[in-house]
Scaffold this motif. Structure first.
Motif, PDB file in Angstrom:
ATOM      1  N   ILE A 272      50.293  -4.779 -23.813  1.00 25.42           N
ATOM      2  CA  ILE A 272      50.716  -3.373 -23.871  1.00 25.42           C
ATOM      3  C   ILE A 272      50.826  -2.861 -22.431  1.00 25.42           C
ATOM      4  N   ASP A 273      52.046  -2.482 -22.052  1.00 17.83           N
ATOM      5  CA  ASP A 273      52.294  -2.034 -20.683  1.00 17.83           C
ATOM      6  C   ASP A 273      52.128  -0.516 -20.633  1.00 17.83           C
ATOM      7  N   GLU A 274      51.041  -0.085 -19.982  1.00 17.65           N
ATOM      8  CA  GLU A 274      50.751   1.353 -19.908  1.00 17.65           C
ATOM      9  C   GLU A 274      51.046   1.925 -18.518  1.00 17.65           C
ATOM     10  N   ALA A 275      52.183   1.512 -17.942  1.00 17.73           N
ATOM     11  CA  ALA A 275      52.548   2.020 -16.607  1.00 17.73           C
ATOM     12  C   ALA A 275      52.617   3.553 -16.587  1.00 17.73           C
ATOM     13  N   TYR A 276      53.016   4.148 -17.724  1.00 18.41           N
ATOM     14  CA  TYR A 276      53.228   5.610 -17.761  1.00 18.41           C
ATOM     15  C   TYR A 276      52.195   6.326 -18.633  1.00 18.41           C
ATOM     16  N   ILE A 277      51.070   5.694 -18.889  1.00 18.71           N
ATOM     17  CA  ILE A 277      50.142   6.227 -19.881  1.00 18.71           C
ATOM     18  C   ILE A 277      49.576   7.603 -19.501  1.00 18.71           C
TER      19      ILE A 277
ATOM     20  N   ASN B 139      57.416   3.806 -23.646  1.00 18.67           N
ATOM     21  CA  ASN B 139      58.359   2.773 -23.218  1.00 18.67           C
ATOM     22  C   ASN B 139      59.239   3.295 -22.091  1.00 18.67           C
ATOM     23  N   SER B 140      59.717   2.375 -21.307  1.00 23.07           N
ATOM     24  CA  SER B 140      60.614   2.733 -20.216  1.00 23.07           C
ATOM     25  C   SER B 140      61.869   1.876 -20.358  1.00 23.07           C
ATOM     26  N   PRO B 141      63.073   2.406 -20.171  1.00 20.22           N
ATOM     27  CA  PRO B 141      63.370   3.745 -19.672  1.00 20.22           C
ATOM     28  C   PRO B 141      63.482   4.829 -20.740  1.00 20.22           C
TER      29      PRO B 141
ATOM     30  N   CYS C   6      64.340  -2.395 -21.507  1.00 16.64           N
ATOM     31  CA  CYS C   6      62.919  -2.464 -21.147  1.00 16.64           C
ATOM     32  C   CYS C   6      62.832  -2.504 -19.624  1.00 16.64           C
ATOM     33  N   PHE C   7      61.622  -2.592 -19.092  1.00 19.33           N
ATOM     34  CA  PHE C   7      61.446  -2.780 -17.647  1.00 19.33           C
ATOM     35  C   PHE C   7      62.110  -4.119 -17.280  1.00 19.33           C
ATOM     36  N   PRO C   8      63.130  -4.096 -16.394  1.00 18.85           N
ATOM     37  CA  PRO C   8      63.970  -5.280 -16.178  1.00 18.85           C
ATOM     38  C   PRO C   8      63.227  -6.546 -15.720  1.00 18.85           C
TER      39      PRO C   8
ATOM     40  N   ARG D 130      48.036  -1.647 -16.396  1.00 18.31           N
ATOM     41  CA  ARG D 130      48.287  -0.326 -15.803  1.00 18.31           C
ATOM     42  C   ARG D 130      48.596  -0.461 -14.315  1.00 18.31           C
ATOM     43  N   THR D 131      49.023   0.645 -13.738  1.00 20.81           N
ATOM     44  CA  THR D 131      49.429   0.614 -12.329  1.00 20.81           C
ATOM     45  C   THR D 131      48.991   1.870 -11.592  1.00 20.81           C
ATOM     46  N   PHE D 132      48.829   1.743 -10.283  1.00 21.66           N
ATOM     47  CA  PHE D 132      48.605   2.921  -9.437  1.00 21.66           C
ATOM     48  C   PHE D 132      49.918   3.468  -8.877  1.00 21.66           C
ATOM     49  N   SER D 133      51.048   2.864  -9.293  1.00 24.62           N
ATOM     50  CA  SER D 133      52.334   3.200  -8.666  1.00 24.62           C
ATOM     51  C   SER D 133      52.941   4.513  -9.119  1.00 24.62           C
ATOM     52  N   LYS D 134      52.628   4.955 -10.320  1.00 21.26           N
ATOM     53  CA  LYS D 134      53.365   6.085 -10.882  1.00 21.26           C
ATOM     54  C   LYS D 134      52.559   7.378 -10.726  1.00 21.26           C
ATOM     55  N   ALA D 135      51.801   7.752 -11.748  1.00 22.65           N
ATOM     56  CA  ALA D 135      51.057   9.019 -11.698  1.00 22.65           C
ATOM     57  C   ALA D 135      50.096   9.082 -10.508  1.00 22.65           C
TER      58      ALA D 135
ATOM     59  N   THR E 173      48.828  -7.564  -7.472  1.00 19.61           N
ATOM     60  CA  THR E 173      49.784  -6.859  -6.621  1.00 19.61           C
ATOM     61  C   THR E 173      50.782  -6.056  -7.464  1.00 19.61           C
ATOM     62  N   GLY E 174      50.367  -4.908  -7.925  1.00 17.44           N
ATOM     63  CA  GLY E 174      51.212  -4.122  -8.822  1.00 17.44           C
ATOM     64  C   GLY E 174      51.099  -4.645 -10.245  1.00 17.44           C
ATOM     65  N   SER E 175      51.498  -3.819 -11.206  1.00 20.78           N
ATOM     66  CA  SER E 175      51.431  -4.311 -12.585  1.00 20.78           C
ATOM     67  C   SER E 175      52.482  -5.383 -12.797  1.00 20.78           C
ATOM     68  N   ASP E 176      53.560  -5.299 -12.007  1.00 24.36           N
ATOM     69  CA  ASP E 176      54.575  -6.337 -11.949  1.00 24.36           C
ATOM     70  C   ASP E 176      53.968  -7.750 -11.949  1.00 24.36           C
ATOM     71  N   SER E 177      53.062  -7.922 -11.016  1.00 19.95           N
ATOM     72  CA  SER E 177      52.473  -9.236 -10.821  1.00 19.95           C
ATOM     73  C   SER E 177      51.480  -9.587 -11.948  1.00 19.95           C
TER      74      SER E 177
ATOM     75  N   ALA F  72      51.144   0.898  -2.189  1.00 18.94           N
ATOM     76  CA  ALA F  72      49.921   0.089  -2.053  1.00 18.94           C
ATOM     77  C   ALA F  72      50.028  -1.192  -2.887  1.00 18.94           C
ATOM     78  N   ARG F  73      50.872  -1.172  -3.928  1.00 14.78           N
ATOM     79  CA  ARG F  73      51.087  -2.321  -4.807  1.00 14.78           C
ATOM     80  C   ARG F  73      49.775  -2.779  -5.466  1.00 14.78           C
ATOM     81  N   VAL F  74      49.234  -1.949  -6.289  1.00 11.06           N
ATOM     82  CA  VAL F  74      48.010  -2.323  -7.011  1.00 11.06           C
ATOM     83  C   VAL F  74      48.186  -2.032  -8.505  1.00 11.06           C
TER      84      VAL F  74
END
Ligand SMILES: Cc1ncc(COP(=O)(O)O)c(C=O)c1O
Length: 364
Positions: A185-190, A157-159, A109-111, A211-216, A83-87, A222-224
């Motif tokens: 390795i967190d590639e949320a923004y890759i 890295n974020s932010p 970092c991502f809080p 990775r996540t479907f949330s950004k790009a 459920t999101g890269s969070d999870s 959808a939280r995936v």
């Protein structure tokens, strides 16, 4: 009541957001504009009552994994969805850390990294940004103790938005593998960066990429998200998976995106162009800019306190992040005394929006 008292002490920040409208939702690095109506309608038409009445089938999860696998050129066994890269990140922390252990990441970092640390009674060891260049890779190694179980590094890295070279990532993987420490390795923004680190999961035993479907990809609602790693790591983390981690409609939505990759790719390409062009425009018009490899940038009026720019964005009802002199909130970047930076997500054509034009003319 007999409850886990450390959970009651966790501080969660849930800021209200002024709006989530297209072109104004600049505070959460989501897709900034909406998809074409036809593209979205064809997804809506694929939905059935059963998507809501019944649980997704395990076969549906396999279909999604197979589609992700073909997108990234891996086999399904290397993929874990949640459920999101969070999870996914939470599951990796639970896999490695427990009471008394430590994990390392950057500050800022991502809080959610440090929220998860508190959940699992783990000490979050910070590698701080102290100067203009990001912390050296050796500073991660220096932060290791005999309690370290995990290192998490977002790349980009974020932010802050900096990006590590292949050599740096390779070096970290190798050094952490020697010490038997898992490296996430967190590639949320890759998608907004020059290249990824996926080959490292084949070369090293201790590496997971998330990775996540949330950004790009335009799928935050959808939280995936998904993790990639060697089969052993993926099978271990799968023991933590919820029975049905992703909803049926979310599954269909993400499959629709994967089946129409060219739509997402076009968005990414123009976002990168607009991001870089907006940065140059701001730099040439009296702003200090923190350039970024993500889809968010930071900027600050060079000779003033940013209040004029903040006021203009607020008048236009733009959702963005900022330190605010009036409200006393703080958004700082690590090596700069000013607490009133603006952080703003970008998307195609943002440099032409009325709020940006107005901000620029107010600087003249
Ligand atoms: C670096 C980073 N990792 C992970 C996430 C989590 O994203 P999601 O749970 O939507 O996949 C975010 C969200 O802002 C992020 O910035």
């Amino acid at each position: 009541m007999k409850i886990n008292d450390w959970i009651t002490q966790i501080k969660r920040v849930r800021n209200p957001r002024p709006n989530n409208s297209a072109l104004l939702r600049c505070d959460a690095a989501e897709r900034l504009n909406n998809f074409e109506p036809d593209f979205f309608q064809s997804f809506i038409q694929s939905l059935t009552q059963e998507d809501f009445i019944t649980y997704p089938s395990f076969q549906d999860y396999e279909t999604l994994k197979a589609s992700i696998a073909s997108h990234i050129n891996l086999e399904s066994e290397h993929i874990y969805i949640s459920t999101g890269s969070d999870s996914c990140i939470k599951d990796v922390i639970q896999l490695t850390c427990s009471s008394g252990s430590e994990f390392i990441s950057t500050s800022p970092c991502f809080p959610m990294y440090f929220v998860f640390a508190e959940m699992f009674k783990t000490r979050f060891v910070k590698v701080p940004y102290t100067q203009k260049s990001p912390p050296s890779v050796d500073s991660f190694l220096q932060a290791i103790s005999d309690k370290t179980r995990l290192v998490i590094l977002a790349n980009p890295n974020s932010p802050v938005g900096d990006f590590r070279t292949k050599e740096e990532m390779n070096y970290l993987c190798a050094e952490l593998e020697k010490r038997s420490i898992l490296f996430l390795i967190d590639e949320a923004y890759i998608d907004f960066a020059p290249h990824d680190s996926l080959d490292l999961i084949k070369r090293y035993q201790n590496v997971l990429v998330v990775r996540t479907f949330s950004k790009a990809w335009g799928g935050a609602g959808a939280r995936v998200g998904y993790l990639m790693g060697n089969k052993k790591l993926i099978s271990w983390v799968s023991n933590l998976q919820l029975t049905y981690p992703i909803t049926g409609p979310s599954l269909k939505y993400v499959l629709h995106l994967l089946n129409n990759k060219e739509v997402v790719e076009a968005y990414i390409k123009s976002t990168i162009q607009s991001r870089d062009s907006l940065c140059s425009i701001l730099e040439n018009n009296g702003y200090d800019v923190l350039r970024s490899h993500t889809n968010s940038i930071h900027f600050h009026e060079q000779n003033r306190n940013n209040q004029q720019s903040i006021d203009i964005l607020e008048q236009h009802n733009v959702a963005f992040k900022s330190g605010n002199l009036k409200k006393g909130s703080r958004l700082s970047i690590p090596y700069d005394d000013r607490t009133t930076w603006i952080r703003m997500s970008v998307g195609p054509g943002i440099e032409y929006h009325s709020y940006i034009i107005e901000m620029l003319s107010a600087q003249r």
